[in-house]
Motif scaffolding. Structure first.
Motif, PDB file in Angstrom:
ATOM      1  N   TRP A 171      29.831  21.639 -57.573  1.00 18.81           N
ATOM      2  CA  TRP A 171      30.215  20.526 -58.433  1.00 18.81           C
ATOM      3  C   TRP A 171      30.097  19.178 -57.728  1.00 18.81           C
ATOM      4  O   TRP A 171      30.325  18.141 -58.339  1.00 18.81           O
ATOM      5  N   HIS A 172      29.744  19.170 -56.440  1.00 16.99           N
ATOM      6  CA  HIS A 172      29.497  17.921 -55.714  1.00 16.99           C
ATOM      7  C   HIS A 172      28.661  18.256 -54.479  1.00 16.99           C
ATOM      8  O   HIS A 172      29.177  18.305 -53.355  1.00 16.99           O
ATOM      9  N   VAL A 173      27.385  18.483 -54.725  1.00 20.98           N
ATOM     10  CA  VAL A 173      26.492  18.934 -53.661  1.00 20.98           C
ATOM     11  C   VAL A 173      26.353  17.849 -52.594  1.00 20.98           C
ATOM     12  O   VAL A 173      26.229  16.661 -52.896  1.00 20.98           O
ATOM     13  N   GLY A 174      26.380  18.267 -51.336  1.00 21.65           N
ATOM     14  CA  GLY A 174      26.236  17.344 -50.215  1.00 21.65           C
ATOM     15  C   GLY A 174      26.548  18.079 -48.923  1.00 21.65           C
ATOM     16  O   GLY A 174      26.454  19.305 -48.858  1.00 21.65           O
ATOM     17  N   ASN A 175      26.936  17.345 -47.919  1.00 17.64           N
ATOM     18  CA  ASN A 175      27.302  17.948 -46.637  1.00 17.64           C
ATOM     19  C   ASN A 175      28.630  17.366 -46.192  1.00 17.64           C
ATOM     20  O   ASN A 175      28.724  16.182 -45.857  1.00 17.64           O
ATOM     21  N   ARG A 176      29.661  18.171 -46.212  1.00 25.18           N
ATOM     22  CA  ARG A 176      30.997  17.713 -45.860  1.00 25.18           C
ATOM     23  C   ARG A 176      31.362  17.997 -44.404  1.00 25.18           C
ATOM     24  O   ARG A 176      32.487  17.748 -43.993  1.00 25.18           O
ATOM     25  N   GLY A 177      30.408  18.556 -43.672  1.00 23.53           N
ATOM     26  CA  GLY A 177      30.648  18.792 -42.251  1.00 23.53           C
ATOM     27  C   GLY A 177      31.604  19.908 -41.949  1.00 23.53           C
ATOM     28  O   GLY A 177      32.270  19.889 -40.906  1.00 23.53           O
ATOM     29  N   ALA A 178      31.704  20.921 -42.825  1.00 24.50           N
ATOM     30  CA  ALA A 178      32.605  22.045 -42.578  1.00 24.50           C
ATOM     31  C   ALA A 178      32.151  22.813 -41.342  1.00 24.50           C
ATOM     32  O   ALA A 178      30.981  23.186 -41.226  1.00 24.50           O
ATOM     33  N   ARG A 179      33.085  23.050 -40.431  1.00 18.44           N
ATOM     34  CA  ARG A 179      32.788  23.826 -39.230  1.00 18.44           C
ATOM     35  C   ARG A 179      34.098  24.300 -38.601  1.00 18.44           C
ATOM     36  O   ARG A 179      35.103  23.599 -38.688  1.00 18.44           O
ATOM     37  N   PRO A 180      34.072  25.532 -38.032  1.00 21.29           N
ATOM     38  CA  PRO A 180      32.945  26.464 -38.027  1.00 21.29           C
ATOM     39  C   PRO A 180      32.868  27.214 -39.352  1.00 21.29           C
ATOM     40  O   PRO A 180      33.863  27.309 -40.078  1.00 21.29           O
ATOM     41  N   ILE A 181      31.700  27.740 -39.659  1.00 19.99           N
ATOM     42  CA  ILE A 181      31.528  28.612 -40.814  1.00 19.99           C
ATOM     43  C   ILE A 181      31.270  30.022 -40.303  1.00 19.99           C
ATOM     44  O   ILE A 181      30.935  30.213 -39.134  1.00 19.99           O
ATOM     45  N   GLU A 232      35.753  14.520 -56.009  1.00 19.96           N
ATOM     46  CA  GLU A 232      34.860  14.026 -57.064  1.00 19.96           C
ATOM     47  C   GLU A 232      33.959  15.139 -57.572  1.00 19.96           C
ATOM     48  O   GLU A 232      33.307  15.829 -56.800  1.00 19.96           O
ATOM     49  N   GLY A 233      33.957  15.289 -58.886  1.00 19.81           N
ATOM     50  CA  GLY A 233      33.180  16.335 -59.535  1.00 19.81           C
ATOM     51  C   GLY A 233      33.991  17.575 -59.856  1.00 19.81           C
ATOM     52  O   GLY A 233      33.549  18.439 -60.620  1.00 19.81           O
ATOM     53  N   LEU A 234      35.197  17.693 -59.301  1.00 18.67           N
ATOM     54  CA  LEU A 234      36.002  18.896 -59.510  1.00 18.67           C
ATOM     55  C   LEU A 234      36.390  19.085 -60.978  1.00 18.67           C
ATOM     56  O   LEU A 234      36.592  20.214 -61.436  1.00 18.67           O
ATOM     57  N   HIS A 235      36.450  17.984 -61.726  1.00 19.52           N
ATOM     58  CA  HIS A 235      36.790  18.102 -63.153  1.00 19.52           C
ATOM     59  C   HIS A 235      35.716  18.847 -63.942  1.00 19.52           C
ATOM     60  O   HIS A 235      35.973  19.304 -65.056  1.00 19.52           O
ATOM     61  N   LYS A 236      34.518  18.972 -63.378  1.00 24.13           N
ATOM     62  CA  LYS A 236      33.469  19.743 -64.048  1.00 24.13           C
ATOM     63  C   LYS A 236      33.860  21.217 -64.130  1.00 24.13           C
ATOM     64  O   LYS A 236      33.529  21.906 -65.089  1.00 24.13           O
ATOM     65  N   TYR A 248      38.752  18.964 -71.817  1.00 24.59           N
ATOM     66  CA  TYR A 248      37.706  17.938 -71.758  1.00 24.59           C
ATOM     67  C   TYR A 248      38.223  16.515 -71.515  1.00 24.59           C
ATOM     68  O   TYR A 248      37.525  15.543 -71.768  1.00 24.59           O
ATOM     69  N   GLU A 249      39.455  16.392 -71.004  1.00 23.28           N
ATOM     70  CA  GLU A 249      40.004  15.073 -70.709  1.00 23.28           C
ATOM     71  C   GLU A 249      40.240  14.878 -69.206  1.00 23.28           C
ATOM     72  O   GLU A 249      40.837  13.896 -68.793  1.00 23.28           O
ATOM     73  N   MET A 250      39.758  15.828 -68.411  1.00 21.26           N
ATOM     74  CA  MET A 250      39.936  15.741 -66.964  1.00 21.26           C
ATOM     75  C   MET A 250      38.871  14.829 -66.351  1.00 21.26           C
ATOM     76  O   MET A 250      37.704  14.830 -66.775  1.00 21.26           O
ATOM     77  N   THR A 251      39.269  14.056 -65.353  1.00 15.20           N
ATOM     78  CA  THR A 251      38.345  13.213 -64.596  1.00 15.20           C
ATOM     79  C   THR A 251      38.680  13.364 -63.107  1.00 15.20           C
ATOM     80  O   THR A 251      39.741  13.881 -62.748  1.00 15.20           O
ATOM     81  N   SER A 252      37.782  12.910 -62.255  1.00 16.41           N
ATOM     82  CA  SER A 252      38.047  12.991 -60.816  1.00 16.41           C
ATOM     83  C   SER A 252      37.424  11.793 -60.118  1.00 16.41           C
ATOM     84  O   SER A 252      36.381  11.284 -60.524  1.00 16.41           O
ATOM     85  N   GLU A 253      38.115  11.350 -59.080  1.00 19.97           N
ATOM     86  CA  GLU A 253      37.634  10.217 -58.291  1.00 19.97           C
ATOM     87  C   GLU A 253      38.304  10.277 -56.922  1.00 19.97           C
ATOM     88  O   GLU A 253      39.512  10.529 -56.823  1.00 19.97           O
ATOM     89  N   GLY A 254      37.514  10.051 -55.881  1.00 15.80           N
ATOM     90  CA  GLY A 254      38.064  10.062 -54.530  1.00 15.80           C
ATOM     91  C   GLY A 254      38.659  11.419 -54.182  1.00 15.80           C
ATOM     92  O   GLY A 254      37.974  12.432 -54.197  1.00 15.80           O
ATOM     93  N   SER A 265      48.279  13.651 -62.432  1.00 16.27           N
ATOM     94  CA  SER A 265      47.264  13.621 -61.382  1.00 16.27           C
ATOM     95  C   SER A 265      47.600  14.633 -60.286  1.00 16.27           C
ATOM     96  O   SER A 265      48.766  14.982 -60.074  1.00 16.27           O
ATOM     97  N   TRP A 266      46.559  15.062 -59.599  1.00 13.88           N
ATOM     98  CA  TRP A 266      46.688  15.961 -58.460  1.00 13.88           C
ATOM     99  C   TRP A 266      45.834  15.416 -57.315  1.00 13.88           C
ATOM    100  O   TRP A 266      44.762  14.857 -57.533  1.00 13.88           O
ATOM    101  N   GLU A 267      46.308  15.605 -56.103  1.00 12.53           N
ATOM    102  CA  GLU A 267      45.538  15.232 -54.926  1.00 12.53           C
ATOM    103  C   GLU A 267      44.947  16.489 -54.296  1.00 12.53           C
ATOM    104  O   GLU A 267      45.626  17.521 -54.180  1.00 12.53           O
ATOM    105  N   MET A 268      43.690  16.412 -53.871  1.00 13.33           N
ATOM    106  CA  MET A 268      43.058  17.506 -53.136  1.00 13.33           C
ATOM    107  C   MET A 268      43.232  17.236 -51.646  1.00 13.33           C
ATOM    108  O   MET A 268      42.776  16.209 -51.132  1.00 13.33           O
ATOM    109  N   THR A 269      43.925  18.129 -50.965  1.00 12.98           N
ATOM    110  CA  THR A 269      44.223  17.917 -49.553  1.00 12.98           C
ATOM    111  C   THR A 269      42.998  18.218 -48.684  1.00 12.98           C
ATOM    112  O   THR A 269      41.988  18.740 -49.156  1.00 12.98           O
ATOM    113  N   GLU A 270      43.119  17.913 -47.403  1.00 12.92           N
ATOM    114  CA  GLU A 270      42.023  18.172 -46.470  1.00 12.92           C
ATOM    115  C   GLU A 270      41.770  19.658 -46.296  1.00 12.92           C
ATOM    116  O   GLU A 270      40.693  20.062 -45.838  1.00 12.92           O
TER     117      GLU A 270
END
Length: 414
Positions: A171-181, A232-236, A248-254, A265-270
Motif C-alpha cells: 500500500w506504499h511501495v518504497g524502501n523503508r530501510g528495514a534491517r535485519p530481514i 501513508e497509504g494504509l487507509h487503502k 470508505y471514509e478512512m484517510t492517512s497522512e504521515g 485517529s490512530w498513530e502508527m508506531t515505529e
C-alpha cells in the motif's frame, strides 16, 4: 477474446536460463540483500539437495525475487511472472528464465513450461499466493497446487521471508530501510514423499508452512521504521472505521490513520503498531483490523447483502507491448453470481463473466502506475485492468468479497 489484438505467445517453450545473465542477476540481488542484512536459514535443507526442485516462496514485495536469487545461488531458475512484468522486456525476461502467466487463471501453458524446465534439470520457482500480501500475512493457496507438486515429481522446497512487507508494503511501495530481514529455506517434501503422499496431504503441509505475519515479526524482532510517512497509504487496506463502522471514509497522512466521518485517529508506531490518539485502541495489530473487515464482508456475503456495481475504465494487456486503453467505459458488477464486465471494444459490444467458483481470489492494485486503484481480472487470453469510476469504494473489500464468495460457494472452511 475481447478485441482483435496480437496475444502473448503463452505456448512458446520457456528458455533454460542463460548463464551469461546470472552475474547480472546476482549483481543486482546480493547488494540489496546485504544492505538489509538479510539472513537466510538453510538448516532445513538436506546437504545433498541439488536441482531440480520446486521452490515455493511467499510474496510481499519485489525484494522477494532478490532474496530468492541469493537463496538458490549459485544456481539459476525458471520462475513464473505475471504478464505485466514482461512489458517492454520480454526479450530479456525469457532468457533470464521467466515463464509468463495470467493471474488466477488455469495457466496450463505455464504448468507445461515448468514441467519441461524441471525435466531439463532446472529449479522451478513459483510464488503461489500470486500477489503481494495486502497486510503482511498469508493469502489463500490454490487447491491445484498439490496436483502441480505431484506432476512436477521433484523435491519441494519452501522459502518463507520476513520483513519485506515491513520494508515496502504493497500500500506504499518504497524502501523503508528495514534491517535485519530474515528467511527460512527448507525442504518440505522429498521426491519420495511427493510420490507417496495424496494431494490433500500435500496441500495441508503447504498451507501449514505458508503462515507468517510481518507485523508480528517486526514487533518481536524490534525492527523500527522511523520514516515520517510510514502510515501513508494504509487507509487503502484499512478502509472501514472500527469506531463508527463507516466504510470508505478512512484517510492517512504521515504517521496517522484518520476517519473523516467520526474524526477518530490512530498513530502508527515505529514498531508497526496502531495506537488511538484518544479513546480506546480497537486494533493495535494491523492484520487484526484487516481480518475484522473480512468478518464483516463475510456476513454481507452470507446474508446476500454484498454487491458492487460501477462504471470502469478498461485497460487491456493482450501482450507484452503495452496497455490498450478502451475508448468507452465499461460496467463491472460483482455479486453472488461472480464478476460481470460489459463494454465495447473496437466498435463491438462484449460481455465477460467470471463465476464465483472460477476465482478463489482476485488481483488488485493500489494507484496502479499512478492511474488509480484497479481490479485485475484475467482470462487465458486477456488481462483486463478495471479502474472503478465511483466516488467511494474499496478494491480491498472487493478482494475480500471474492475470497468469501468462493469459500461460501465451495464449502471451504477457515
Amino acid at each position: 477474446m475481447i478485441g482483435e489484438f496480437t496475444r502473448f505467445d503463452m505456448e512458446r517453450k520457456p528458455c533454460k536460463p542463460w548463464r551469461v545473465l546470472a552475474p547480472i542477476i546476482w549483481a543486482i540481488s546480493f547488494p540489496k540483500s546485504w544492505r538489509h542484512r538479510s539472513r537466510i536459514d538453510k538448516s532445513g535443507l538436506p546437504t545433498d539437495l541439488k536441482p531440480p526442485y520446486f521452490l515455493l516462496c511467499n510474496h510481499n514485495s519485489f525484494m522477494d525475487f532478490m532474496i530468492m536469487s541469493r537463496a538458490i545461488f549459485p544456481h539459476q531458475a525458471n520462475y513464473v511472472v505475471a504478464i505485466d512484468g514482461f512489458i517492454g522486456i520480454e526479450w530479456l525476461l525469457r532468457p533470464a528464465g521467466g515463464i509468463c502467466a495470467r493471474k488466477f487463471t488455469r495457466n496450463i501453458s505455464a504448468v507445461k513450461g515448468m514441467l519441461a524446465g524441471a525435466r531439463a534439470g532446472t529449479i522451478q520457482v513459483q510464488f503461489p499466493e500470486a500477489r503481494y500480501s495486502l497486510c503482511g500475512t498469508a493469502a489463500m493457496l490454490p487447491e491445484a497446487l498439490g496436483k502441480m507438486v505431484k506432476k512436477m515429481d521433484v523435491p519441494v522446497v519452501t522459502l518463507i521471508m520476513h520483513g519485506h512487507h515491513v520494508n515496502s508494503p504493497f500500500w506504499h511501495v518504497g524502501n523503508r530501510g528495514a534491517r535485519p530481514i530474515q528467511a527460512e529455506m527448507k525442504q518440505l517434501l522429498s521426491q519420495d514423499e511427493v510420490r507417496m503422499l495424496p494431494v490433500d496431504e500435500i496441500n495441508t503441509r503447504l498451507s501449514s508452512t505458508f503462515i507468517y505475519d510481518d507485523f508480528a515479526w517486526q514487533k518481536e524482532h524490534g525492527v523500527r521504521i522511523t520514516k515520517k510517512d510510514r502510515a501513508e497509504g494504509l487507509h487503502k487496506v484499512l478502509y472501514q472505521c472500527p469506531a463508527c463502522q463507516t466504510e470508505y471514509e478512512m484517510t492517512s497522512e504521515g504517521v496517522h490513520l484518520h476517519c473523516d466521518h467520526c474524526e477518530k485517529s490512530w498513530e502508527m508506531t515505529e514498531l508497526g503498531e496502531l495506537r488511538a490518539t484518544s479513546g480506546a485502541t480497537e486494533f493495535s495489530h494491523i492484520p487484526d483490523w484487516y481480518e475484522w473487515q473480512r468478518a464483516n464482508v463475510r456476513r454481507e456475503v452470507e446474508s446476500g447483502a454484498y454487491g458492487f456495481e460501477a462504471e470502469v475504465r478498461i485497460e487491456s494487456l493482450p501482450n507484452a507491448k503495452g496497455f490498450v486503453v478502451f475508448e468507452d467505459p465499461g460496467k463491472l458488477t460483482h455479486s453472488a453470481d461472480g464478476f460481470t464486465l460489459t463494454g465495447v471494444c473496437q466498435g463491438k459490444p462484449f460481455t465477460q463473466h467470471w463465476s464465483v467458483r472460477e476465482l478463489y481470489s482476485c488481483h488488485i492494485e493500489y494507484d496502479y502506475k499512478g492511474r488509480g486503484d484497479c481490479i485485475d481480472l484475467n482470462t487465458n487470453n486477456d488481462t483486463l485492468y478495471l479502474f472503478p469510476q465511483a466516488e467511494k469504494f474499496s478494491i480491498t473489500k472487493i478482494s475480500l468479497a471474492t475470497e468469501e464468495l468462493y469459500k461460501l460457494d465451495s464449502g471451504v472452511l477457515d
